[in-house]
Motif scaffolding. Structure first.
Motif, PDB file in Angstrom:
ATOM      1  N   PRO A  10       5.886  -8.250  -8.230  1.00  0.00           N
ATOM      2  CA  PRO A  10       6.230  -7.742  -9.560  1.00  0.00           C
ATOM      3  C   PRO A  10       6.826  -8.852 -10.425  1.00  0.00           C
ATOM      4  N   PRO A  11       6.696  -8.756 -11.748  1.00  0.00           N
ATOM      5  CA  PRO A  11       7.250  -9.787 -12.627  1.00  0.00           C
ATOM      6  C   PRO A  11       8.730 -10.049 -12.377  1.00  0.00           C
ATOM      7  N   THR A  12       9.486  -9.011 -12.027  1.00  0.00           N
ATOM      8  CA  THR A  12      10.929  -9.180 -11.810  1.00  0.00           C
ATOM      9  C   THR A  12      11.229  -9.954 -10.537  1.00  0.00           C
ATOM     10  N   SER A  13      10.256 -10.093  -9.651  1.00  0.00           N
ATOM     11  CA  SER A  13      10.476 -10.825  -8.399  1.00  0.00           C
ATOM     12  C   SER A  13       9.913 -12.240  -8.425  1.00  0.00           C
ATOM     13  N   ALA A  14       9.065 -12.526  -9.404  1.00  0.00           N
ATOM     14  CA  ALA A  14       8.353 -13.804  -9.406  1.00  0.00           C
ATOM     15  C   ALA A  14       9.297 -14.997  -9.442  1.00  0.00           C
ATOM     16  N   ASP A  15      10.309 -14.953 -10.296  1.00  0.00           N
ATOM     17  CA  ASP A  15      11.198 -16.108 -10.424  1.00  0.00           C
ATOM     18  C   ASP A  15      11.943 -16.395  -9.129  1.00  0.00           C
ATOM     19  N   PRO A  39       0.798  -1.227   0.000  1.00  0.00           N
ATOM     20  CA  PRO A  39       0.000   0.000   0.000  1.00  0.00           C
ATOM     21  C   PRO A  39       0.830   1.276   0.000  1.00  0.00           C
ATOM     22  N   ASN A  40       2.064   1.170   0.450  1.00  0.00           N
ATOM     23  CA  ASN A  40       2.940   2.344   0.488  1.00  0.00           C
ATOM     24  C   ASN A  40       4.065   2.259  -0.532  1.00  0.00           C
ATOM     25  N   GLY A  41       3.881   1.413  -1.561  1.00  0.00           N
ATOM     26  CA  GLY A  41       4.901   1.278  -2.589  1.00  0.00           C
ATOM     27  C   GLY A  41       5.739   0.032  -2.402  1.00  0.00           C
ATOM     28  N   GLU A  42       6.958   0.078  -2.899  1.00  0.00           N
ATOM     29  CA  GLU A  42       7.828  -1.090  -2.854  1.00  0.00           C
ATOM     30  C   GLU A  42       8.221  -1.429  -1.419  1.00  0.00           C
ATOM     31  N   VAL A  43       8.213  -2.732  -1.117  1.00  0.00           N
ATOM     32  CA  VAL A  43       8.583  -3.214   0.209  1.00  0.00           C
ATOM     33  C   VAL A  43       9.354  -4.520   0.041  1.00  0.00           C
ATOM     34  N   PRO A  44      10.457  -4.717   0.771  1.00  0.00           N
ATOM     35  CA  PRO A  44      11.216  -5.960   0.637  1.00  0.00           C
ATOM     36  C   PRO A  44      10.529  -7.121   1.355  1.00  0.00           C
ATOM     37  N   LEU A  45      10.798  -8.310   0.882  1.00  0.00           N
ATOM     38  CA  LEU A  45      10.195  -9.512   1.458  1.00  0.00           C
ATOM     39  C   LEU A  45      10.362  -9.565   2.970  1.00  0.00           C
ATOM     40  N   ILE A  46      11.516  -9.219   3.470  1.00  0.00           N
ATOM     41  CA  ILE A  46      11.777  -9.354   4.904  1.00  0.00           C
ATOM     42  C   ILE A  46      10.840  -8.490   5.740  1.00  0.00           C
ATOM     43  N   ASP A  47      10.344  -7.394   5.171  1.00  0.00           N
ATOM     44  CA  ASP A  47       9.433  -6.527   5.920  1.00  0.00           C
ATOM     45  C   ASP A  47       8.051  -7.148   6.089  1.00  0.00           C
ATOM     46  N   ILE A  48       7.724  -8.117   5.221  1.00  0.00           N
ATOM     47  CA  ILE A  48       6.426  -8.771   5.313  1.00  0.00           C
ATOM     48  C   ILE A  48       6.316  -9.582   6.602  1.00  0.00           C
ATOM     49  N   PHE A  49       7.453  -9.936   7.186  1.00  0.00           N
ATOM     50  CA  PHE A  49       7.447 -10.654   8.460  1.00  0.00           C
ATOM     51  C   PHE A  49       6.890  -9.789   9.587  1.00  0.00           C
ATOM     52  N   GLU A  50       6.882  -8.472   9.399  1.00  0.00           N
ATOM     53  CA  GLU A  50       6.388  -7.532  10.408  1.00  0.00           C
ATOM     54  C   GLU A  50       7.106  -7.721  11.746  1.00  0.00           C
ATOM     55  N   GLY A  51       8.409  -8.025  11.656  1.00  0.00           N
ATOM     56  CA  GLY A  51       9.216  -8.186  12.848  1.00  0.00           C
ATOM     57  C   GLY A  51       9.153  -9.561  13.480  1.00  0.00           C
ATOM     58  N   ARG A  52       8.321 -10.453  12.952  1.00  0.00           N
ATOM     59  CA  ARG A  52       8.203 -11.793  13.530  1.00  0.00           C
ATOM     60  C   ARG A  52       9.238 -12.733  12.911  1.00  0.00           C
ATOM     61  N   SER A  53       9.364 -13.917  13.498  1.00  0.00           N
ATOM     62  CA  SER A  53      10.385 -14.874  13.050  1.00  0.00           C
ATOM     63  C   SER A  53       9.923 -15.749  11.901  1.00  0.00           C
ATOM     64  N   LEU A  54       8.614 -15.934  11.761  1.00  0.00           N
ATOM     65  CA  LEU A  54       8.068 -16.863  10.785  1.00  0.00           C
ATOM     66  C   LEU A  54       7.031 -16.165   9.922  1.00  0.00           C
ATOM     67  N   LEU A  55       6.889 -16.668   8.705  1.00  0.00           N
ATOM     68  CA  LEU A  55       5.920 -16.115   7.765  1.00  0.00           C
ATOM     69  C   LEU A  55       5.296 -17.238   6.960  1.00  0.00           C
ATOM     70  N   ILE A  56       3.968 -17.200   6.842  1.00  0.00           N
ATOM     71  CA  ILE A  56       3.243 -18.056   5.912  1.00  0.00           C
ATOM     72  C   ILE A  56       2.705 -17.157   4.811  1.00  0.00           C
ATOM     73  N   ALA A  57       3.007 -17.495   3.562  1.00  0.00           N
ATOM     74  CA  ALA A  57       2.566 -16.665   2.436  1.00  0.00           C
ATOM     75  C   ALA A  57       1.793 -17.524   1.445  1.00  0.00           C
ATOM     76  N   TYR A  58       0.622 -17.033   1.049  1.00  0.00           N
ATOM     77  CA  TYR A  58      -0.134 -17.696   0.000  1.00  0.00           C
ATOM     78  C   TYR A  58       0.021 -16.903  -1.284  1.00  0.00           C
ATOM     79  N   PHE A  59       0.457 -17.560  -2.353  1.00  0.00           N
ATOM     80  CA  PHE A  59       0.693 -16.917  -3.644  1.00  0.00           C
ATOM     81  C   PHE A  59      -0.563 -17.047  -4.504  1.00  0.00           C
TER      82      PHE A  59
END
Length: 274
Positions: A153-158, A69-89
């Motif tokens: 983004p397409p450049t991150s998918a692979d 929502p605020n533009g580009e964000v790195p994968l590690i920030d999706i953890f929101e400071g937690r140790s584990l992440l579950i992501a559904y693509f």
């Protein structure tokens, strides 16, 4: 859907064959036999989970860019400071209306709503959509999904998909500023996201899908190629949103994207529309 039964031959629950009627003692004796098998199944599930906890892991670039929502964000920030992440693509058909978006992904995603228990175990959860962020965000709003949504983004998918396809459920571990993938699944493995199926499996008529081993005369009105997640031409869970007056307009296609013409609209299929 191409694998949906002919409506003329579909048996509805109201007119379906009923199980035989017995007394309480005979009923309980049959339930007890199933319970023995259920306990065996549960213990095997525990053993499989133990094996997952002993899997190795593979490193993933923590700075892989996503769109939020605020533009580009790195994968590690999706953890929101937690140790584990579950992501559904979440699969996506860019430029297509809400009613033509992936019914299987909508089915799974719609049932993950309460994250408090995951957070209490130091686990974050997010949906990573295949299409442009603007469309995905409007879809999230229309469906009233409470969980975090981002776009890949397409450049991150692979980097994240790694010769697989969207529609996967992936688990990650963060170790400081490093990120590792620890597990993934797809197809029927995603059923863990959908308690509706577990509940239907407890009913006398089950999921009412054509592949199930059911007695003669049981209702089986749904196929298995996507139609089981659709009703009257669109993902089933969208109807309640429309009745509530929500707008399903996903807006114009984002600049730099091409409208999807993959032919997978309304069917569960691996695809890429970038």
């Amino acid at each position: 859907m191409t694998d949906q039964p002919d409506p003329a031959h579909v048996i509805e629950p109201q007119s379906a064959t009923r199980p035989p009627i017995v007394d309480r003692a005979a009923f309980q004796a049959e339930v007890d036999q199933v319970l023995v098998r259920e306990k065996t199944h549960t213990r095997e599930g525990d053993a499989i989970a133990a094996a997952r906890r002993r899997l190795p892991m593979v490193e993933v670039d923590p700075r892989t860019p996503l769109a939020g929502p605020n533009g580009e964000v790195p994968l590690i920030d999706i953890f929101e400071g937690r140790s584990l992440l579950i992501a559904y693509f979440h699969m996506w058909h860019p430029g297509r209306p809400a009613g033509e978006q992936c019914e299987g992904c909508t089915f799974s995603t719609a049932q993950v709503t309460e994250l408090g228990y995951l957070h209490s175990r130091d686990v974050s959860y997010a949906v990573l959509a295949e299409g442009p962020y603007g469309e995905a965000a409007r879809y999230r709003e229309f469906m009233d999904y409470p969980v975090p949504w981002y776009a890949v983004p397409p450049t991150s998918a692979d980097r994240l998909i790694a010769d697989r396809h969207f529609g996967i459920l992936v688990c990650y571990l963060r170790d400081g500023d490093r990120v590792f993938e620890t597990y993934w699944t797809t197809s029927r493995g995603n059923e863990i996201m959908a308690p509706s199926y577990g509940l239907l499996d407890r009913t006398v008529y089950g999921r009412q899908e054509t592949w199930e081993d059911s007695p003669e005369g049981w209702p089986q009105r749904w196929g298995k190629l996507g139609g089981q997640f659709r009703l009257d031409g669109r993902p089933t869970s969208q109807w309640s949103r429309l009745r509530a007056g929500r707008d399903d307009d996903l807006g114009p296609l984002a600049e730099g994207w091409t409208a999807c013409d993959c032919g997978g609209h309304g069917e569960s299929s691996a695809h890429s529309c970038h």
